[in-house]
Design an enzyme around this catalytic site. Structure first.
Site, short mmCIF file in Angstrom:
data_model
loop_
_atom_site.label_atom_id
_atom_site.label_comp_id
_atom_site.label_asym_id
_atom_site.label_seq_id
_atom_site.Cartn_x
_atom_site.Cartn_y
_atom_site.Cartn_z
N SER A 1 45.93 24.69 19.10
CA SER A 1 46.73 25.29 18.02
C SER A 1 47.66 26.40 18.49
O SER A 1 47.85 27.41 17.80
CB SER A 1 45.81 25.79 16.90
OG SER A 1 45.07 24.71 16.35
N ASN B 1 51.71 18.25 25.48
CA ASN B 1 50.92 17.02 25.45
C ASN B 1 51.21 16.33 24.12
O ASN B 1 50.71 16.74 23.08
CB ASN B 1 49.42 17.36 25.57
CG ASN B 1 48.55 16.13 25.43
OD1 ASN B 1 49.05 15.00 25.44
ND2 ASN B 1 47.24 16.34 25.29
N GLU C 1 39.79 14.64 23.94
CA GLU C 1 39.92 13.39 23.16
C GLU C 1 39.53 12.19 24.00
O GLU C 1 38.99 11.22 23.48
CB GLU C 1 41.36 13.27 22.62
CG GLU C 1 41.59 14.26 21.48
CD GLU C 1 43.02 14.75 21.34
OE1 GLU C 1 43.94 14.15 21.93
OE2 GLU C 1 43.23 15.77 20.65
P1 13P Z 1 47.09 21.21 19.34
O1 13P Z 1 48.12 22.15 19.94
O2 13P Z 1 47.70 20.21 18.41
O3 13P Z 1 45.94 21.95 18.77
O4 13P Z 1 46.52 20.33 20.56
C1 13P Z 1 46.07 20.99 21.70
C2 13P Z 1 45.80 19.98 22.75
O5 13P Z 1 44.88 19.20 22.64
C3 13P Z 1 46.70 19.94 23.91
O6 13P Z 1 46.21 19.12 24.91
#
Ligand code: 13P
Length: 249
Positions: free
Chosen positions: A209, A9, A97
């Site tokens: 993460s 993503n 988000e």
């Molecule tokens: P990160 O891997 O940057 O923590 O983001 C995870 C995420 O929101 C994937 O949709």
């Protein structure tokens, strides 16, 4: 039984040229890799360039969002029909988000899933609790509410679930493999109760993460079927390492 799935993503990152450069570097790195499904979700503006470059490969294309109507006077929105036309086969729906910054509710998520499934695209449905909700021991309550609202009157085929605890997204603070497996087990049981045996076929991804360093230990858990990767999917070598790490499952 469930083929591992690793999805990138990219969020609001990469121009079309950057997308093309990524794909040209990434494809040779995963050449010959089998036993894992790979998805890339670039921003809308890069979907077409990505679709052209991955056409003859096993890599599939996803959008990061969609609107719940097929066409009409909805300035700025993109419909499932348009995503299909661009070469997408998946859509990420309900990312935290979107819930946080764009006020997406479970009801909206549900409407999006309905239109997307009607048009034959597959869904990666994101759910997950905030830090406060985890600290208040409300994780399962939140997951229950999000699953009930999002999947109301939806059949399970074509749905992948992504468990993304909000406190682990972009923070470098990964859920421990045990925490991820516990949440995934809860989700699996929830699906089993609502849908019966077919639930054992649904892939449940972990997101938050994920890196080349921690993917192996997460994937070692029985209920972790793959990963939805943000930051670490932006560089071809790091995403390729995560993909190849997942083949060990
Ligand atoms: P990160 O891997 O940057 O923590 O983001 C995870 C995420 O929101 C994937 O949709």
């Amino acid at each position: 039984m469930r083929t591992p799935l690793i999805a990138a993503n990219w969020k609001m990152n990469k121009t079309t040229v950057e997308t093309e450069n990524f794909i040209r570097s990434f494809l040779p790195l995963i050449k010959g890799t089998t036993g894992v499904d790979i998805i890339i979700a670039p921003p809308f503006t890069s979907l077409l360039s990505a679709a052209i470059l991955i056409r003859a490969t096993g890599v599939r294309l996803a959008a990061q969002n969609v609107f719940y109507e097929e066409k009409g006077a909805f300035t700025g929105e993109v419909s499932p029909v348009m995503l299909l036309d661009t070469g997408c086969s998946f859509v990420i729906i309900g990312h935290s988000e979107r819930r946080q910054y764009f006020s997406e509710t479970d009801e909206i998520v549900n409407k999006k899933i309905r239109t997307v499934r009607k048009n034959g695209l597959e869904v990666i449905l994101c759910i997950g609790e905030s830090l406060k909700e985890r600290e208040d021991n409300k994780t399962f309550e939140v997951l229950d509410r999000q699953l009930s609202g999002s999947l109301d009157n939806i059949t399970l085929d074509g749905i992948t679930i992504a468990y993304e605890p909000i406190w682990a997204i972009g923070t470098g603070k990964t859920a421990t493999p045990g925490q991820a497996n516990e949440a995934h087990s809860f989700i699996r049981k929830w699906l089993d109760k609502k849908y019966g045996d077919i639930a054992c076929k649904t892939r449940i991804l972990y997101g938050g993460s994920v890196t080349p360093e921690n993917v192996d230990s997460l994937m070692a858990e029985p209920e972790v079927d793959g990963a939805l990767v943000g930051g670490a999917s932006l560089k071809p070598d790091s995403f390729a390492k995560i993909v190849t790490g997942a083949t060990k499952k």
